[in-house]
Enzyme design. Structure first.
Site, PDB file in Angstrom:
ATOM      1  N   CYS A   1      -1.679  -8.248   5.227  1.00 51.74           N
ATOM      2  CA  CYS A   1      -2.488  -8.967   6.223  1.00 51.74           C
ATOM      3  C   CYS A   1      -1.634  -9.964   7.002  1.00 51.74           C
ATOM      4  O   CYS A   1      -1.794 -10.106   8.219  1.00 51.74           O
ATOM      5  CB  CYS A   1      -3.660  -9.657   5.545  1.00 51.74           C
ATOM      6  SG  CYS A   1      -4.820  -8.460   4.835  1.00 51.74           S
TER       7      CYS A   1
ATOM      8  N   HIS B   1      -8.894  -4.665   3.780  1.00 51.99           N
ATOM      9  CA  HIS B   1      -9.035  -6.103   3.542  1.00 51.99           C
ATOM     10  C   HIS B   1      -9.815  -6.734   4.695  1.00 51.99           C
ATOM     11  O   HIS B   1      -9.784  -6.236   5.831  1.00 51.99           O
ATOM     12  CB  HIS B   1      -7.652  -6.764   3.441  1.00 51.99           C
ATOM     13  CG  HIS B   1      -6.991  -6.567   2.104  1.00 51.99           C
ATOM     14  ND1 HIS B   1      -5.878  -7.269   1.709  1.00 51.99           N
ATOM     15  CD2 HIS B   1      -7.297  -5.748   1.072  1.00 51.99           C
ATOM     16  CE1 HIS B   1      -5.522  -6.888   0.485  1.00 51.99           C
ATOM     17  NE2 HIS B   1      -6.358  -5.960   0.082  1.00 51.99           N
TER      18      HIS B   1
ATOM     19  N   GLU C   1      -9.270  -9.345   6.455  1.00 52.54           N
ATOM     20  CA  GLU C   1      -8.457  -9.744   7.608  1.00 52.54           C
ATOM     21  C   GLU C   1      -8.151  -8.571   8.527  1.00 52.54           C
ATOM     22  O   GLU C   1      -8.173  -8.697   9.752  1.00 52.54           O
ATOM     23  CB  GLU C   1      -7.117 -10.349   7.138  1.00 52.54           C
ATOM     24  CG  GLU C   1      -7.222 -11.592   6.270  1.00 52.54           C
ATOM     25  CD  GLU C   1      -7.176 -11.250   4.788  1.00 52.54           C
ATOM     26  OE1 GLU C   1      -7.887 -10.311   4.355  1.00 52.54           O
ATOM     27  OE2 GLU C   1      -6.429 -11.919   4.056  1.00 52.54           O
TER      28      GLU C   1
ATOM     29  N   CYS D   1      -2.430 -11.597   2.014  1.00 56.03           N
ATOM     30  CA  CYS D   1      -1.360 -10.884   1.295  1.00 56.03           C
ATOM     31  C   CYS D   1      -0.265 -10.475   2.285  1.00 56.03           C
ATOM     32  O   CYS D   1      -0.342 -10.773   3.475  1.00 56.03           O
ATOM     33  CB  CYS D   1      -1.943  -9.650   0.601  1.00 56.03           C
ATOM     34  SG  CYS D   1      -2.374  -8.313   1.743  1.00 56.03           S
TER      35      CYS D   1
END
EC number: 3.5.4.33
Lengths: 149, 149
Positions: free
Chosen positions: B89, B56, B58, B86
């Site tokens: 993260c 991801h 992040e 999410c």
């Protein structure tokens, strides 16, 4: 017939990884990922060495296992980890659709269950395998660390 | 005096990262990490390209920012991200002790607030900055994807 490849067998392999972390001065957590009784990924905590909060054993092993499989889902895999995963690692396992999670020691403060993190609905969970050995390594780490400071 | 470096300025930079993800066929989420009005890390979602659920935007930006700073904590940093983080993260941000999180669109299904994930108590949160632009990019992505299948 003796069952050689049982949960204790693979948790012992995860504990060996945790011992590698211990030797490096890292909080001793180790992981193996298994598919059809074969270890396809190993990992141990490297957050201090890499200056990276994302370098938990589980995160590295998820990446390594997906790399081995050539796909991002760990649907037929079992992860053995010496300590209950945190929010981040459980969140990553959620996305991975891991088939089975086996962890040894409970993390009463920052474990995913205490924090309320959701695993994937398909992930089965077993805990407490070799809890004493893995907890004792963690305790030894924190006692030694305290004495050094 | 005109305030040039406001939240919209940096969210626009994060949106540019999301557009790079879009062009690669990835769910368009982008991030920048800022310290003293200076961007020290950028990232966009690469889960498909890398076959890695941990890739991801992040997560990559947390690693890159820590690498830039030479330490694992992002205590004086602000993260701008185009979509609500999410569980994974947010769990990583918890460990990073991020100072401030600014996100644009809300993730009503898998956002960390819906999932009950805890950020670090010191992390301040602002949301809704440029929500329309970032949501519209996400919607366009899913419409195009549906039409291709």
């Amino acid at each position: 017939m003796q069952l050689i490849f049982d949960d204790s067998y693979f948790m012992r392999k995860a504990l060996q990884e945790a011992e590698l972390a211990f030797e490096k001065g890292e909080i001793p957590v180790g992981v193996v990922v298994v598919i059809d009784n074969r270890i396809i990924a190993r990992g141990h905590n490297l957050t201090e060495m890499l200056h990276d909060v994302t370098a938990h054993a589980e995160m590295q092993a998820i990446t390594a296992a997906a790399n081995f499989l050539g796909g991002k889902y760990l649907k037929d895999c079992t992860m053995y980890v010496t300590l209950e995963p945190c929010q981040m690692c459980a969140g990553a396992l959620y996305w991975s659709q891991l088939s089975k999670l086996v962890f040894a020691a409970t993390d009463h403060e920052r474990g995913y269950r205490k924090m309320g993190t959701k695993l994937h609905p398909k992930t089965k969970v077993t805990s407490g395998i070799m809890e004493e050995e893995t907890s004792s390594l963690l305790k030894r780490f924190f006692i030694e660390k305290r004495n050094l400071n």
